[in-house]
Design a protein around this motif. Structure first.
Motif, PDB file in Angstrom:
ATOM      1  N   PHE A 451       0.857  -1.178   0.000  1.00  0.00           N
ATOM      2  CA  PHE A 451       0.000   0.000   0.000  1.00  0.00           C
ATOM      3  C   PHE A 451       0.900   1.238   0.000  1.00  0.00           C
ATOM      4  N   GLN A 452       0.699   2.133  -0.993  1.00  0.00           N
ATOM      5  CA  GLN A 452       1.569   3.288  -1.150  1.00  0.00           C
ATOM      6  C   GLN A 452       0.749   4.573  -1.148  1.00  0.00           C
ATOM      7  N   ILE A 453       1.346   5.618  -0.588  1.00  0.00           N
ATOM      8  CA  ILE A 453       0.687   6.915  -0.479  1.00  0.00           C
ATOM      9  C   ILE A 453       1.554   7.958  -1.161  1.00  0.00           C
ATOM     10  N   ALA A 454       0.928   8.785  -2.006  1.00  0.00           N
ATOM     11  CA  ALA A 454       1.654   9.843  -2.700  1.00  0.00           C
ATOM     12  C   ALA A 454       2.168  10.862  -1.685  1.00  0.00           C
ATOM     13  N   SER A 455       3.434  11.248  -1.868  1.00  0.00           N
ATOM     14  CA  SER A 455       4.046  12.174  -0.925  1.00  0.00           C
ATOM     15  C   SER A 455       4.714  13.305  -1.690  1.00  0.00           C
ATOM     16  N   SER A 458       8.085  13.653  -4.216  1.00  0.00           N
ATOM     17  CA  SER A 458       8.892  12.425  -4.131  1.00  0.00           C
ATOM     18  C   SER A 458       8.157  11.199  -4.623  1.00  0.00           C
ATOM     19  N   GLY A 459       6.918  11.343  -5.084  1.00  0.00           N
ATOM     20  CA  GLY A 459       6.172  10.199  -5.590  1.00  0.00           C
ATOM     21  C   GLY A 459       5.512   9.421  -4.475  1.00  0.00           C
ATOM     22  N   TYR A 460       5.389   8.128  -4.689  1.00  0.00           N
ATOM     23  CA  TYR A 460       4.690   7.276  -3.728  1.00  0.00           C
ATOM     24  C   TYR A 460       5.676   6.648  -2.743  1.00  0.00           C
ATOM     25  N   GLU A 461       5.228   6.555  -1.500  1.00  0.00           N
ATOM     26  CA  GLU A 461       6.013   5.908  -0.467  1.00  0.00           C
ATOM     27  C   GLU A 461       5.163   4.833   0.209  1.00  0.00           C
ATOM     28  N   PRO A 462       5.763   3.678   0.552  1.00  0.00           N
ATOM     29  CA  PRO A 462       5.003   2.591   1.184  1.00  0.00           C
ATOM     30  C   PRO A 462       4.444   3.014   2.541  1.00  0.00           C
ATOM     31  N   ASP A 463       3.268   2.502   2.845  1.00  0.00           N
ATOM     32  CA  ASP A 463       2.653   2.682   4.161  1.00  0.00           C
ATOM     33  C   ASP A 463       2.800   1.363   4.920  1.00  0.00           C
ATOM     34  N   PRO A 464       3.696   1.279   5.898  1.00  0.00           N
ATOM     35  CA  PRO A 464       3.937  -0.011   6.573  1.00  0.00           C
ATOM     36  C   PRO A 464       2.735  -0.517   7.355  1.00  0.00           C
ATOM     37  N   LYS A 465       1.815   0.375   7.762  1.00  0.00           N
ATOM     38  CA  LYS A 465       0.651  -0.066   8.524  1.00  0.00           C
ATOM     39  C   LYS A 465      -0.340  -0.841   7.652  1.00  0.00           C
ATOM     40  N   LEU A 466      -0.359  -0.515   6.349  1.00  0.00           N
ATOM     41  CA  LEU A 466      -1.317  -1.141   5.451  1.00  0.00           C
ATOM     42  C   LEU A 466      -0.657  -2.147   4.504  1.00  0.00           C
ATOM     43  N   SER A 467       0.632  -2.414   4.669  1.00  0.00           N
ATOM     44  CA  SER A 467       1.361  -3.352   3.821  1.00  0.00           C
ATOM     45  C   SER A 467       1.793  -4.552   4.645  1.00  0.00           C
ATOM     46  N   SER A 468       1.813  -5.728   4.012  1.00  0.00           N
ATOM     47  CA  SER A 468       2.217  -6.937   4.738  1.00  0.00           C
ATOM     48  C   SER A 468       2.497  -8.061   3.762  1.00  0.00           C
ATOM     49  N   HIS A 469       3.222  -9.071   4.257  1.00  0.00           N
ATOM     50  CA  HIS A 469       3.474 -10.304   3.527  1.00  0.00           C
ATOM     51  C   HIS A 469       2.959 -11.459   4.374  1.00  0.00           C
ATOM     52  N   PHE A 470       2.463 -12.491   3.689  1.00  0.00           N
ATOM     53  CA  PHE A 470       1.767 -13.579   4.390  1.00  0.00           C
ATOM     54  C   PHE A 470       2.090 -14.899   3.705  1.00  0.00           C
ATOM     55  N   ALA A 471       2.347 -15.941   4.508  1.00  0.00           N
ATOM     56  CA  ALA A 471       2.572 -17.291   3.981  1.00  0.00           C
ATOM     57  C   ALA A 471       1.905 -18.296   4.915  1.00  0.00           C
ATOM     58  N   TYR A 472       1.212 -19.252   4.312  1.00  0.00           N
ATOM     59  CA  TYR A 472       0.478 -20.254   5.094  1.00  0.00           C
ATOM     60  C   TYR A 472       0.649 -21.610   4.407  1.00  0.00           C
ATOM     61  N   THR A 473       1.068 -22.618   5.170  1.00  0.00           N
ATOM     62  CA  THR A 473       1.249 -23.971   4.649  1.00  0.00           C
ATOM     63  C   THR A 473       0.452 -24.941   5.515  1.00  0.00           C
ATOM     64  N   GLU A 474      -0.267 -25.859   4.867  1.00  0.00           N
ATOM     65  CA  GLU A 474      -1.140 -26.778   5.602  1.00  0.00           C
ATOM     66  C   GLU A 474      -1.074 -28.172   4.985  1.00  0.00           C
ATOM     67  N   TRP A 475      -0.942 -29.194   5.849  1.00  0.00           N
ATOM     68  CA  TRP A 475      -1.029 -30.606   5.470  1.00  0.00           C
ATOM     69  C   TRP A 475      -2.179 -31.249   6.226  1.00  0.00           C
ATOM     70  N   ILE A 476      -3.010 -32.027   5.520  1.00  0.00           N
ATOM     71  CA  ILE A 476      -4.101 -32.746   6.190  1.00  0.00           C
ATOM     72  C   ILE A 476      -4.164 -34.174   5.641  1.00  0.00           C
ATOM     73  N   PRO A 477      -3.508 -35.147   6.289  1.00  0.00           N
ATOM     74  CA  PRO A 477      -3.763 -36.550   5.941  1.00  0.00           C
ATOM     75  C   PRO A 477      -5.039 -37.028   6.641  1.00  0.00           C
ATOM     76  N   ALA A 478      -5.807 -37.874   5.953  1.00  0.00           N
ATOM     77  CA  ALA A 478      -7.097 -38.317   6.503  1.00  0.00           C
ATOM     78  C   ALA A 478      -7.364 -39.755   6.089  1.00  0.00           C
ATOM     79  N   GLY A 479      -8.173 -40.437   6.888  1.00  0.00           N
ATOM     80  CA  GLY A 479      -8.627 -41.780   6.568  1.00  0.00           C
ATOM     81  C   GLY A 479     -10.036 -41.978   7.081  1.00  0.00           C
ATOM     82  N   TYR A 480     -10.793 -42.876   6.436  1.00  0.00           N
ATOM     83  CA  TYR A 480     -12.166 -43.090   6.859  1.00  0.00           C
ATOM     84  C   TYR A 480     -12.569 -44.543   6.630  1.00  0.00           C
ATOM     85  N   GLY A 481     -13.634 -44.936   7.310  1.00  0.00           N
ATOM     86  CA  GLY A 481     -14.268 -46.231   7.109  1.00  0.00           C
ATOM     87  C   GLY A 481     -15.743 -46.106   7.432  1.00  0.00           C
TER      88      GLY A 481
END
Length: 791
Positions: A451-455, A458-481
């Motif tokens: 997220f960038q705000i015009a300043s 000097s052009g646009y500068e990042p807004d650290p409050k509205l910017s973020s990086h995210f990573a999520y990894t999930e494994w689900i083994p399952a069995g049924y009868g």
């Protein structure tokens, strides 16, 4: 409710003295040993009175609950000679395979028109909504079919089953997304199955399942449909939708393809007021957000190939994809007054969003014996990608001062899902069935928000409050009868157990960075018991345990801009909700009555919470402590001449309990849902439908949702010798499907009103070409739960 459940359970366990009942099974093929649609009728001897009969489109005839007396079975198939078989049942009997001989005499064309009942209740509580041959086949899209089906509602773009909650969406054996739902040609849909209590074979994810069943492909040669429709609404403007599908079969090879292209306009308006009446912290915010979307366009497509080396074995490979390009504008206007000042905050967001999704599925299935025992192996790889490049211009006026800001919002999402599943089914001659299976699923989500705000210069500068990086990894083994089958005296029973081990890791730079790791194992039992007293009366009881995990993006704490004081944000601390569902029902003729109770731990909810500044609010998902939901429902189908009517009435009441937020919950009250679908056929000229539903005020948890209703009228006519259809539909005539209500969080009272483009007119023309439909292309998706959470 307690006495109703005791009554049903008492009926289930009551013993009736009489003759022992058996079942009869036979597989019917043509001269090439291919399964064919067949009508089966049972006649008693010696008076030749018919007492049982049904149609079996896949050629597998199963007739349960037959008394021990001499009978004659008559098998009839189109283009084949009738076959008579005399038997006397003293046990459950499997006649193996019977081959019908082709009829030697060629008859002239005969057209038979019949009115199918719109709704049929299954023995296990499943509701089947017939589409082919009913006026619902005249719906403009698959989405409209679901909106017009009894017991299904759309809430903020999500499919819900009344009394159960959000449902997973299937196409035949494949899980699909909402975007893929839009690509299904209406002319191909046979029926919609609402599975309120899915067994252990299905993923534990999801409280219910809505499955769309389509027609089979041509036996030999080419067949397909083309549909063109145009919808116009005064609220949003026009939208066109072009749909087509094509199938080809030669020998052991089958090819299937489909595509749809949507283009035009869509619109949604959200009006929200937030008020803090306390003079010390007084605030009044009157916010209107108007999304004026442009579909540039939306395209979905699919391709499948199947090879069947024998009639008992097939291999298939399927691809599905969609490319959605979204433009238009989002206008926001917020009149904000607090204890010291008053301001008007306006913004315009130029939308630039592109979604590109792919899914590749492989299936192998082999039938192991004539009873239907089978082995299935399937694997799926899916990739979801979204790129957003939105430009925002703010014009904010406080007192006599005017402030202007320019902002850029760049977002990227990448979701990868893979799943492999194996199932083994063994069917015994006494009618019992044992199912076992295992599944391994993997999901990886990566996103970045800049997220960038015009300043000034000097052009646009990042807004650290509205910017973020995210990573999520999930494994689900399952069995049924699971195991199911007849117990005698009309009883059917089933029980299953599913185990799922969840292991996930979450990393985000939001909130000064955080990492979450967790693993847990859970089991999900299921139980089903039914008794058939006669052809007209049956009772049933079921119990299922389910889980609803948060959507991947709901865990992502990235920020979605709505206005300078309002944002939407994910919550990485969300926990999955766990559901225990009990249901009992009785069917008498064409009347079905059911009652149920759901207990939910950590129910997923949402609210507007105070932000970092005094006047800011964040819309985010939260977990409450627990929920109790009761419901009772009745459905009746009536037919008289050319008139058919299906009517449903449901009462639901929910009670949320929570002590962590200090919320003030509304007093629970019953919510009424009423549905009526009526159609009348004027000979062979045309068919007219009037459909209406009403969803009353809902009081649950924090929320008081206001009532909604709709009235829709449709007319359709066959043309070109029944190969074509023209349809005209007036949707939501009074435009009363807006979602509005109120709730309170702490010192803030909040009112909301969301309006959609549901009121308008649709004109459609559909043309069917090629040969009669007979055998099926089979491709089953294995990542049903994961795809649902990728939205």
């Amino acid at each position: 409710m307690r006495y109703a459940l005791l009554f049903f359970c008492g009926m289930m366990t009551h013993t009736v003295w009489g003759q022992q009942l058996f079942s009869l099974r036979v597989r019917v093929t043509d001269e090439r040993q291919q399964p064919i649609p067949v009508d089966a009728r049972l006649f008693s001897l010696p008076d030749s009175t018919m007492f049982r009969g049904a149609s079996f489109p896949d050629g597998t005839v199963i007739l349960p609950d037959i008394p021990a007396l001499p009978v004659v079975l008559r098998l009839s198939g189109i283009g084949h000679e009738d076959t008579l078989v005399a038997v006397r049942l003293s046990r459950n009997l499997d006649l193996g395979t019977i081959r019908l001989r082709p009829r030697a005499v060629s008859l002239g064309e005969v057209q038979v028109r019949a009115r199918l009942p719109l709704v049929r209740q299954g023995a296990n509580g499943t509701t089947e909504v017939q589409i082919a041959g009913t006026i619902l086949a005249g719906s403009a899209s698959a989405t409209q079919i679901l909106e017009r089906s009894p017991g299904i509602t759309f809430i903020d773009g999500r499919i819900n089953v009344i009394g159960k909650g959000e449902a997973l969406l299937f196409l035949n054996g494949q899980a699909i997304t909402y975007e893929q739902l839009l690509a299904i040609p209406v002319a191909q849909i046979l029926r919609v199955e609402i599975i309120a209590n899915p067994g252990s074979r299905y993923d534990a994810e999801g409280k219910a399942i809505v499955r769309i069943v389509t027609r089979s492909v041509a036996e030999r040669g080419v067949s397909g449909t083309i549909t063109q429709q145009y919808t116009n609404t005064r609220f949003a403007g026009g939208e066109s939708n072009t749909l087509g599908d094509l199938t080809f079969r030669a020998g052991k090879l089958t090819l299937a393809a489909n595509a749809t292209v949507r283009a035009g306009n869509d619109r949604e308006i959200l009006h929200t007021t937030r008020t803090r009446p306390d003079p010390a912290i007084f605030l009044h915010s009157d916010l209107t957000t108007d999304w004026q979307r442009k579909l540039l366009p939306y395209a979905s497509y699919g391709l499948g190939v199947q090879y069947a080396p024998t009639e008992k074995t097939y291999l298939s490979l399927g691809y599905k994809g969609n490319l959605d390009q979204l433009g238009g504008n989002q206008f926001s206007r917020n009149q904000l007054t607090d204890a010291v000042s008053e301001g008007l905050y306006r913004s315009r967001l130029e939308k630039d969003e592109r979604r590109l999704n792919h899914s590749l599925t492989f299936n192998y299935q082999r039938q192991l014996d004539s009873l239907g025992s089978s082995f299935f192996l399937g694997s799926q790889l899916a990739r979801f990608g979204t790129d957003i490049h939105d430009r925002i211009l703010e014009n904010n006026q406080v007192a006599d001062s005017l402030f202007t800001r320019k902002l850029l919002n760049d977002q990227q999402y990448r979701i990868t899902i893979s799943s492999t599943q194996a199932d083994y089914t063994r069917i015994f001659r006494n009618g019992w069935k044992v199912e076992t299976g295992a599944k391994m699923s993997y999901a990886r989500t990566i996103s970045a928000t800049e997220f960038q705000i015009a300043s000034g210069e000097s052009g646009y500068e990042p807004d650290p409050k509205l910017s973020s990086h995210f990573a999520y990894t999930e494994w689900i083994p399952a069995g049924y009868g699971s195991v199911s089958g007849p117990l005698g005296n009309g009883f059917q029973a089933g029980a299953g157990l599913r185990g799922e081990w969840t292991n996930y890791t979450l990393n985000t730079t939001a909130g000064n960075g955080q990492e979450l790791k967790k693993s847990y194992f859970q089991v999900f039992p299921s139980l089903f018991l039914s008794r058939k007293y006669s052809e007209q009366v049956s009772v049933r009881f079921s119990y299922t345990a389910k889980i609803s995990r948060p959507r991947y993006q709901a865990l992502n704490p990235f920020v979605i801009y709505q206005d300078p004081f309002t944002t939407i944000q994910g919550n990485p601390a969300l926990r999955p909700e766990k559901v225990h569902a009990l249901e009992a029902g009785i069917a008498v003729g064409k009347v079905d009555i059911r009652a149920g109770y759901n207990f939910t731990r950590d129910p997923l909810s949402g609210a507007a919470l105070r932000g970092d500044s005094p006047n800011s609010y964040v819309l985010k998902g939260i977990n409450l402590e627990k929920d109790h939901t009761f419901f009772v429902s009745g459905t009746a189908t009536l037919s008289l001449g050319g008139w058919n009517s299906t009517n449903t009435l449901t009462l639901t009441q929910s009670r949320h309990i929570d002590h962590q937020y200090g919320f003030t919950f509304v007093r629970p009250r019953p919510q009424v849902y009423a549905y009526s679908s009526n159609s009348y056929r004027f000979g062979t000229i045309l068919t007219v439908q009037l459909l209406a539903w009403y969803l009353g005020d809902r009081y649950y948890g924090l929320y008081h949702n206001h009532s909604r209703a709709t009235v829709t009228i449709g007319v359709e006519k066959d043309v070109l010798g029944s190969l074509g259809k023209i349809r005209f539909t007036a949707h939501d005539i009074f435009h009363q499907t807006n979602n509005s209500g109120r709730y309170s969080v702490g010192a803030t009272d909040i009112y909301y009103d969301r309006t959609y483009a549901t009121s308008g007119f649709t004109a459609a023309f559909s043309y069917r070409f090629g040969k009669a439909l007979k055998t099926s292309y089979k491709n089953r998706q294995t990542a049903e739960a994961e795809q649902n959470r990728a939205r």
